[in-house]
Design an enzyme around this catalytic site. Structure first.
Site, PDB file in Angstrom:
ATOM      1  N   GLY A 341      69.111 -14.180 -11.816  1.00  0.00           N
ATOM      2  CA  GLY A 341      69.836 -13.788 -13.021  1.00  0.00           C
ATOM      3  C   GLY A 341      68.999 -12.484 -13.542  1.00  0.00           C
ATOM      4  O   GLY A 341      69.002 -12.733 -14.920  1.00  0.00           O
ATOM      5  N   MET A 446      69.362  -6.463  -7.385  1.00  0.00           N
ATOM      6  CA  MET A 446      69.988  -7.280  -8.418  1.00  0.00           C
ATOM      7  C   MET A 446      69.947  -8.852  -7.819  1.00  0.00           C
ATOM      8  O   MET A 446      69.973  -9.169  -6.721  1.00  0.00           O
ATOM      9  CB  MET A 446      71.650  -7.096  -8.175  1.00  0.00           C
ATOM     10  CG  MET A 446      72.411  -7.976  -9.315  1.00  0.00           C
ATOM     11  SD  MET A 446      74.155  -7.560  -8.848  1.00  0.00           S
ATOM     12  CE  MET A 446      74.277  -6.079 -10.003  1.00  0.00           C
ATOM     13  N   GLU A 447      69.626  -9.715  -8.723  1.00  0.00           N
ATOM     14  CA  GLU A 447      69.343 -11.154  -8.386  1.00  0.00           C
ATOM     15  C   GLU A 447      70.601 -12.020  -9.108  1.00  0.00           C
ATOM     16  O   GLU A 447      70.430 -12.313 -10.164  1.00  0.00           O
ATOM     17  CB  GLU A 447      67.870 -11.683  -8.875  1.00  0.00           C
ATOM     18  CG  GLU A 447      66.774 -10.971  -8.205  1.00  0.00           C
ATOM     19  CD  GLU A 447      66.016 -11.780  -7.141  1.00  0.00           C
ATOM     20  OE1 GLU A 447      66.601 -13.334  -7.173  1.00  0.00           O
ATOM     21  OE2 GLU A 447      65.080 -11.520  -6.967  1.00  0.00           O
ATOM     22  N   PHE A 448      71.589 -12.272  -8.409  1.00  0.00           N
ATOM     23  CA  PHE A 448      72.473 -13.007  -8.919  1.00  0.00           C
ATOM     24  C   PHE A 448      72.275 -14.844  -9.052  1.00  0.00           C
ATOM     25  O   PHE A 448      71.309 -14.905  -8.206  1.00  0.00           O
ATOM     26  CB  PHE A 448      73.964 -12.749  -8.411  1.00  0.00           C
ATOM     27  CG  PHE A 448      74.187 -13.147  -6.981  1.00  0.00           C
ATOM     28  CD1 PHE A 448      74.442 -14.449  -6.462  1.00  0.00           C
ATOM     29  CD2 PHE A 448      73.611 -12.278  -6.048  1.00  0.00           C
ATOM     30  CE1 PHE A 448      74.516 -14.924  -5.313  1.00  0.00           C
ATOM     31  CE2 PHE A 448      73.773 -12.746  -4.567  1.00  0.00           C
ATOM     32  CZ  PHE A 448      74.408 -13.942  -4.211  1.00  0.00           C
TER      33      PHE A 448
END
Ligand SMILES: [Zn+2]
Length: 486
Positions: A341, A446-448
Site C-alpha cells: 500500500g 508501486m506496492e498495491f
C-alpha cells in the site's frame, strides 16, 4: 471435517507450505530497525516497509513456525510485539482463482478494463490471468486497437519470451515519443500485477476510441484526460518474469524469484532462482558498497533476496534494461509490486540529502558506509529539484489511489527503514547519474494490496485493479504536468 475437505482441495506443495503472516509492532521505529538488522534473512516481502498507524510502527514479514518460535524467544515483548495475523496456508483457500483456459481466445477477444464499464454492475473478470492469457490479452489489444507489440531479446531460462507493448496515439508511434514505462510481474507471487497493467491500458484505448472518460470507484477522469494520458506515450511490459509466475500459479507456494537453477543446491527447492529485483546494476555488489551490518540483498541462493551471479546476470532484468535503449526518451518509470500500500520513490540505498553531491553512490570513498539509515556517516545525494519532483509525483499518485475510496496508500522514500541494492527503481534513476548522455528517469515502485498478502481474495483483486489504475492515470497526468522532457 469441513477443514479437512478444504485441505484436500489444495495442491500437495501448498500443504507443505509453512508460512505465517506476522506483524512486528513497536512504539519506536528504531526497535523495528534492529529486528530487520538482526534477522535479515526473514521474508519481508519486496523489501522491509515500516508503516505508522495509530501511534505505533508496524513491520510485516512472512515466517515459518520455527522462525516464529525463535523470534518469540529473542524479542522482548515489552519492546517489540509480534502479532500473527494470518496463516497463509488457510488463506489460500479463499483467494481469487487463476483463470482456466483462455478468456481472450488467442487474441480474438480484447480485454476491457474496469474504468470503462458501466458503474454499479457486478464484475466477474474470470479470475487472475494465467500466463498464457497475459500473452493472448496482449494479442487482443494488438488486434482490436493496433497496439504495437514488441518481443524483448532475451528468452527466459525456460525458453519463454517476454513481450511488451506501446500504447499511444497512432501518430506518435515513434521510439522517441515514449515517455512513460510501466512493468509488472517481476516478483512471481505478487498476483494481479499483470492484470492491473493490462486492464489499465485496455481502459485507455477503449475510452479513447469511444470518446468517454474513466471511473475508478469515486475517482473520475474525463475523455480529455484520457487523451492526455495516452499522449504521454506508454511503453509497458505486463509480465517480466513469466517462468516464476507460471511456477507460482501451478504450485501456490508463494514463489518470488525466477527459475534459474545455476546457483542452486541439489535437493533444496528454495535455492532455485534469483530475486530479479536485486539483480539490477545499482550498488549490486553490496558487500563492497554497504556497511557490513546491513543486508540490502543476499548472496545465499536459498534467500528470497538472492542477487544472482553478477549485475544483469538474468535475461529478465536484461530485457527490462533493454527497453531504455529502444525508447531513449523514457522519463518516468513504475515497477508494479505488492503488497504494502505504498508508492516508493528514490533513493533506496540510504536516506536522501541535497547538500553534499560528493556523497553519492559512485564515490568509492563511501564504500562500506552506505545503508545505515540511523546514522549520518552517509546519505545519498539527490538534486533538490529532482527530490521535489519525485515526491510531488508520489503524493499526487497516492492521493488519487486513496480517492478511489477503497483504502489508504502512502508515499515513501524507498529506503524506508532499511536499504535495498540492485532494485529496478534505483537502477532507472541512477543511469543518468552514471552517464549524463542518457535520459534522466524518475523510477518508482508501486506496492498495491495489503501487507504480505500476495494472493488477493476476489474482492481485493478487483479493488487492486481500481486503485492501481487510478494511480497509473494520475501518474501519467502528473508526469505530463511536471515534464516529459529534460
Ligand atoms: Zn515485489
Amino acid at each position: 471435517m469441513k477443514a479437512l475437505s478444504l485441505l484436500g482441495l489444495l495442491p500437495a506443495s501448498a500443504l507443505a507450505l509453512d508460512a505465517l503472516s506476522v506483524a512486528f509492532t513497536s512504539d519506536e521505529a528504531s526497535h523495528l530497525y534492529n529486528v530487520i538488522r538482526r534477522n535479515s534473512e526473514l521474508d519481508y516481502g519486496c523489501r522491509p516497509v515500516v508503516m505508522r498507524s495509530e501511534g505505533e510502527h508496524r513491520l510485516h514479514a512472512i515466517v515459518s513456525s520455527e522462525q516464529l518460535e525463535s523470534l518469540k524467544r529473542s524479542l522482548d515483548p515489552a519492546v517489540v510485539r509480534i502479532e500473527v495475523s494470518e496463516n497463509l496456508q488457510k488463506r489460500q483457500a479463499a483467494t481469487a482463482p487463476i483463470g482456466k483456459g483462455d478468456r481472450f481466445k488467442g487474441g480474438k477477444v480484447a480485454p476491457q478494463g474496469l474504468g470503462s464499464r458501466k458503474a454499479g454492475q457486478p464484475v466477474d473478470l474470470g479470475g487472475i490471468m494465467n500466463v498464457d492469457e497475459v500473452y493472448s490479452a496482449m494479442k487482443g489489444l494488438e488486434n482490436k486497437y493496433k497496439t504495437d507489440l514488441f518481443t524483448a531479446p532475451y528468452k527466459t531460462y525456460e525458453g519463454q519470451t517476454v513481450i511488451g507493448g506501446v500504447a499511444n496515439k497512432a501518430e506518435q508511434k515513434k521510439k522517441d515519443k515514449q515517455y512513460i514505462y510501466l512493468t509488472s510481474g517481476i516478483h512471481a507471487r505478487e498476483r494481479g500485477g499483470p492484470d492491473n497493467l493490462i486492464y489499465f491500458i485496455s481502459d485507455l484505448l477503449y475510452a479513447n476510441e469511444h470518446r468517454t472518460g474513466l471511473t475508478y470507484g469515486k475517482k473520475k477522469y474525463t475523455n480529455s484526460q484520457v487523451k492526455k494520458a495516452l499522449g504521454t506515450g506508454i511503453v509497458f511490459i505486463p509480465l517480466t518474469n513469466p517462468d516464476g509466475v507460471r511456477y507460482d500459479q501451478k504450485n501456490g507456494n508463494l514463489w518470488r524469484k525466477n527459475r534459474n537453477p545455476t546457483s542452486s543446491f541439489p535437493g533444496n527447492e528454495r535455492s532455485v532462482g534469483v530475486d530479479l529485483n536485486r539483480n539490477f546494476d545499482f550498488l549490486w555488489n553490496y558487500t563492497k558498497h554497504f556497511d557490513p551490518s546491513v543486508s540490502p540483498a543476499s548472496n545465499n541462493p536459498s534467500s528470497e533476496a538472492f542477487y544472482g551471479t553478477a549485475p544483469f546476470s538474468e535475461p529478465e532484468t536484461k530485457n527490462m534494461a533493454w527497453v531504455y535503449d529502444m525508447f531513449p526518451k523514457i522519463r518516468w518509470f513504475i515497477d508494479v509490486h505488492s503488497a504494502a500500500g505504498t508508492l516508493l520513490y528514490s533513493w533506496g540505498d540510504d536516506v536522501n540529502q541535497a547538500n553534499d553531491p560528493k556523497q553519492n553512490l559512485f564515490n568509492p570513498r563511501y564504500d562500506g558506509k552506505r545503508g545505515v539509515v540511523e546514522d549520518s556517516l552517509y546519505k545519498e545525494y539527490i538534486d533538490e529539484e529532482d527530490w521535489y519532483n519525485v515526491a510531488l509525483q508520489a503524493n499526487r499518485t497516492t492521493d488519487a489511489m486513496v480517492s478511489v475510496g477503497g483504502r489508504t496508500y502512502e508515499p515513501q522514500q524507498a529506503v524506508g527503514l532499511y536499504p535495498t541494492s540492485g532494485a529496478s527503481d534505483d537502477y532507472s534513476f541512477s543511469r543518468w547519474h552514471k552517464n549524463k548522455k542518457v535520459n534522466k528517469v524518475y523510477g518508482y515502485t508501486m506496492e498495491f494490496g495489503y501487507p504480505t498478502n500476495f494472493y488477493p481474495t476476489s474482492e481485493e483483486f478487483i479493488q487492486n485493479i481500481l486503485d492501481t489504475n487510478a494511480g497509473f492515470m494520475e501518474f501519467c497526468l502528473t508526469a505530463a504536468e511536471i515534464g516529459l522532457k529534460d
